[in-house]
Write an enzyme that holds these catalytic residues in place. Structure first.
Site, short mmCIF file in Angstrom:
data_model
loop_
_atom_site.label_atom_id
_atom_site.label_comp_id
_atom_site.label_asym_id
_atom_site.label_seq_id
_atom_site.Cartn_x
_atom_site.Cartn_y
_atom_site.Cartn_z
N CYS A 41 0.81 -1.22 0.00
CA CYS A 41 0.00 0.00 0.00
C CYS A 41 0.84 1.27 0.00
CB CYS A 41 -0.93 -0.01 1.21
SG CYS A 41 -2.28 -1.21 1.05
N SER A 77 -6.62 -10.41 -16.19
CA SER A 77 -5.16 -10.35 -16.18
C SER A 77 -4.67 -9.46 -17.32
CB SER A 77 -4.54 -11.74 -16.30
OG SER A 77 -4.90 -12.34 -17.54
#
Length: 331
Positions: free
Chosen positions: A18, A142
């Site tokens: 993050c 993907s």
């Protein structure tokens, strides 16, 4: 640390976990002009205050919770990275008081650089955590990308009358933190040196499901999870949305073993420093030193819940008080 594959995934990412988020101040300036007033009263939680997930009321006295989260490798082990990324995405549902029902994979992979077998390990880690949460993993999307990234889009369900939200804080409520801080600086050290920190992996792979259920059961209505904007950043958003001041007792904040040493040795991410620059402008630090300020702004990955209320087993790190000169005070 040499992984089972012999590949250090963190070497393929500029940031990690993050900490690779767009800085909060920049992000708010980008989206502020795109967020108009809610025109439907069935959108119970939207993007106005920066809550962790969107919540939409549906028929039958229920609400749908929707969120997504993905990031670059935070550890070198592919399976662990998959587990961490999945738990982090699921956390957004728990942070608003929901239960996950279904998730979709989001995978970006440098197929000419990294073995596809490693991508399979990442996906396996995500599958195991979604299963542990009692939800379904049903496909996904993907992309062939120069930098590996993984996460989930998650759909959940909640009781519209029992939500956890940023704007429900009130003076007099204690602040509880369900996981210790410090994974950011330990992950930065891991990326730089290869040292392994199993205590950080354990924290990042622990679901916030039980903490959320306990908070709801005790009548809590205000909470958020602590991730890329650090404790200070997420607490600032909560205090701002609720119109209160949050007072933090720095001595009561729990940290992982090795976190202070990592700060001392300079393993602080750019994301953490940006968090401090942003939230620090809104904080009265008193005599709190630079190391503690950095730890309070440390960019967490898959952190705990920050709850405006008592949660058994979680330390109380402060309280909400009537709005003062600044939204944050650290003592």
């Amino acid at each position: 640390m040499v992984t089972r594959s012999g590949v250090r995934l963190t070497a393929y990412a500029r940031g990690g976990g993050c900490a690779c988020k767009i800085p909060p101040g920049e992000l708010e300036s980008i989206v502020s002009g795109l967020l108009g007033p809610a025109v439907r009263d069935d959108l119970l939680i939207g993007a106005d205050d920066g809550d962790d997930a969107a919540v939409l009321r549906i028929e039958g006295g229920r609400a749908i919770v929707s969120t997504t989260d993905f990031f670059t490798p935070v550890v070198d082990d592919a399976y662990d990275w998959g587990r961490i990324a999945a738990v982090n995405a699921l956390s957004d549902v728990y942070a608003v008081g929901g239960e996950p029902l279904m998730a979709l994979n989001l995978l970006c992979w440098p197929r000419d650089t990294l073995p596809l077998e490693l991508a399979g390990e990442v996906l396996r880690g995500g599958l195991d955590m979604v299963a542990l949460a009692g939800a379904h993993l049903a496909g996904g999307h993907s992309v062939d990308d120069a930098e590996p990234k993984y996460g989930l889009a998650v759909t959940g369900v909640a009781d519209p009358g029992r939500l956890l939200r940023l704007d429900a804080g009130r003076p007099g409520l204690p602040l509880s933190l369900t996981k210790p801080l410090g994974v950011g600086v330990l992950n930065t050290r891991h990326k730089s040196t290869g040292e392994a920190f199993p205590q950080a992996v354990e924290v990042m792979t622990t679901l916030n499901a039980e903490a959320s259920r306990i908070a709801l059961g005790r009548g809590v209505r205000c909470a958020t999870d602590v991730t890329g904007f650090g404790l200070l950043g997420h607490l600032y958003k909560l205090a701002r949305a609720s119109g209160v001041t949050a007072v933090v007792d720095s001595a009561a904040v729990p940290y992982l073993d090795g976190a202070r040493e990592a700060v001392r040795d300079g393993f602080v991410s750019g994301g953490t420093r940006r968090n401090l620059a942003w939230a620090g402008r809104e904080t009265d630090f008193g005599r709190v030193g630079e190391a503690d300020r950095l730890l309070l702004a440390d960019a967490q990955t898959s952190g705990g819940l920050l709850v405006a209320g008592d949660v058994p087993g979680a330390p109380v790190i402060g309280e909400l008080v009537p709005r003062g000169d600044r939204p944050l005070v650290v003592r």
